[in-house]
Design a protein around this motif. Structure first.
Motif, PDB file in Angstrom:
ATOM      1  N   GLU A  57      47.207  32.617  43.905  1.00  0.00           N
ATOM      2  CA  GLU A  57      47.791  33.963  43.854  1.00  0.00           C
ATOM      3  C   GLU A  57      47.241  34.759  42.679  1.00  0.00           C
ATOM      4  O   GLU A  57      46.926  35.947  42.808  1.00  0.00           O
ATOM      5  CB  GLU A  57      49.317  33.874  43.751  1.00  0.00           C
ATOM      6  N   GLN A  58      47.110  34.119  41.527  1.00  0.00           N
ATOM      7  CA  GLN A  58      46.569  34.810  40.358  1.00  0.00           C
ATOM      8  C   GLN A  58      45.126  35.258  40.589  1.00  0.00           C
ATOM      9  O   GLN A  58      44.744  36.385  40.234  1.00  0.00           O
ATOM     10  CB  GLN A  58      46.649  33.904  39.133  1.00  0.00           C
ATOM     11  N   VAL A  59      44.327  34.380  41.174  1.00  0.00           N
ATOM     12  CA  VAL A  59      42.926  34.714  41.445  1.00  0.00           C
ATOM     13  C   VAL A  59      42.832  35.875  42.437  1.00  0.00           C
ATOM     14  O   VAL A  59      42.074  36.841  42.237  1.00  0.00           O
ATOM     15  CB  VAL A  59      42.169  33.480  41.980  1.00  0.00           C
ATOM     16  N   LEU A  60      43.615  35.796  43.504  1.00  0.00           N
ATOM     17  CA  LEU A  60      43.569  36.839  44.525  1.00  0.00           C
ATOM     18  C   LEU A  60      44.150  38.150  44.019  1.00  0.00           C
ATOM     19  O   LEU A  60      43.691  39.230  44.417  1.00  0.00           O
ATOM     20  CB  LEU A  60      44.328  36.379  45.778  1.00  0.00           C
ATOM     21  N   ALA A  61      45.157  38.084  43.157  1.00  0.00           N
ATOM     22  CA  ALA A  61      45.740  39.306  42.606  1.00  0.00           C
ATOM     23  C   ALA A  61      44.707  40.084  41.801  1.00  0.00           C
ATOM     24  O   ALA A  61      44.613  41.315  41.910  1.00  0.00           O
ATOM     25  CB  ALA A  61      46.950  38.964  41.740  1.00  0.00           C
TER      26      ALA A  61
END
Length: 309
Positions: free
Chosen positions: A164-168
């Motif tokens: 989620e952090q990477v995609l955000a």
């Protein structure tokens, strides 16, 4: 360009930040403060907290389709509405307000994984890659025309929270490029191939239960997909035992599925429907997360014991 930003979760925060750094944010629309954690303390959604740090105007509605919300957005006369992880379908009365339309950042390579849980569902399915998409919104669920996409690899031990952090961050960068192209008039939207669509349903309580008859890889994927929230669990001594980290051991064993077959330096091995799974990090009901080797110091877990209901 004057923008209304609509978002709620942590995934939306980098996108809000990049929009606020480069454009005029007329309003931030987010969902109401709600109880959170074991103490059920009322807390603001992450987007509200980020907006408060920047002194942006904030509006919160239980239902975005209510007349009060529609009138507010209309009165702001935005050039563009940006929607990122807002949590409700946006009604046509709002979609039709801005001259440049409504743009959404979605955490998958559409048309795959439309819906509420694209990050978790991609990991559960054992995908090795996913991505983010910007699209022009319509009345459907993630069915609008694609603007831009970027792919992201999923390493075999990456958790849902890490992805989620990477995609955000990738979504925020893609959003900035998308708005720049909209301003320049160079956008060339692509109609989705609806025949290739898949659906990423919201994670339900029954999805959290570990089925030890599944393969070790399938269970490992579920565990990491649901880390940190809500957590996959099994039953031990009549109560929930959440498992947050694991390793796959493909060597076959003759034990029953769900049976503890050995202790290891980092935890313990459990027989699955195919291979064994090493449990590395756990959490008992009402307790903190801990390494499985620390958990073993406080319980009399033995080989041959059975996990699961």
């Amino acid at each position: 360009m004057k923008i209304v930003f609509m978002g709620t979760s942590e995934f939306a925060v980098p996108s809000l930040q990049v929009v606020a750094d480069n454009y005029t944010v007329a309003a931030v629309v987010t969902q109401p403060d709600r109880p959170k954690g074991r103490g059920h303390k009322i807390e603001p959604p992450p987007v509200k907290a980020a907006a408060m740090q920047r002194n942006l105007p904030i509006y919160q509605y239980n239902r975005i389709r209510d007349e009060e919300a529609v009138q507010l957005v209309s009165s702001l006369n935005p050039d563009l509405i940006v929607v990122v992880s807002y949590g409700q379908l946006i009604p046509p009365d709002i979609l039709n307000i801005p001259v440049h339309g409504c743009v959404n950042v979605h955490a998958s390579l559409l048309p795959r994984y439309r819906g509420a849980a694209p990050i978790q569902r991609a990991i559960i399915a054992g995908e090795t890659a996913t991505g983010v998409t910007t699209m022009f919104m319509n009345e459907g669920l993630d069915t609008g025309d694609i603007i831009l996409q970027t792919a992201v690899e999923i390493p075999p031990n990456m958790t849902g929270g890490e992805l989620e952090q990477v995609l955000a961050q990738a979504g925020a960068e893609l959003l900035l490029q998308t708005i720049q192209e909209i301003q320049a008039g160079t956008v060339r939207p692509l109609v989705q191939d609806h025949s290739q669509a898949t659906y990423a349903a919201m994670i339900k309580p029954e999805d959290e239960i570990i089925d030890w008859s599944a393969s070790a890889w399938d269970i490992h994927n579920k565990i990491r997909a649901l880390n940190p929230q809500p957590g996959a669990y099994t039953i031990y001594e009549g109560s929930k035992l959440k498992i947050f980290a694991s390793r796959v051991h493909e060597k076959e064993n003759t034990a029953r599925t769900g049976e503890i077959v050995a202790k290891t330096p980092d935890g313990f091995l459990v027989q699955t429907g195919q291979g064994c799974l090493e449990v590395v990090e756990v959490q008992r009901a009402g307790k903190k997360r801990m390494l499985a080797k620390e958990f073993l110091k406080g319980v009399r877990l033995e080989e041959g014991e059975q996990l699961g209901s």
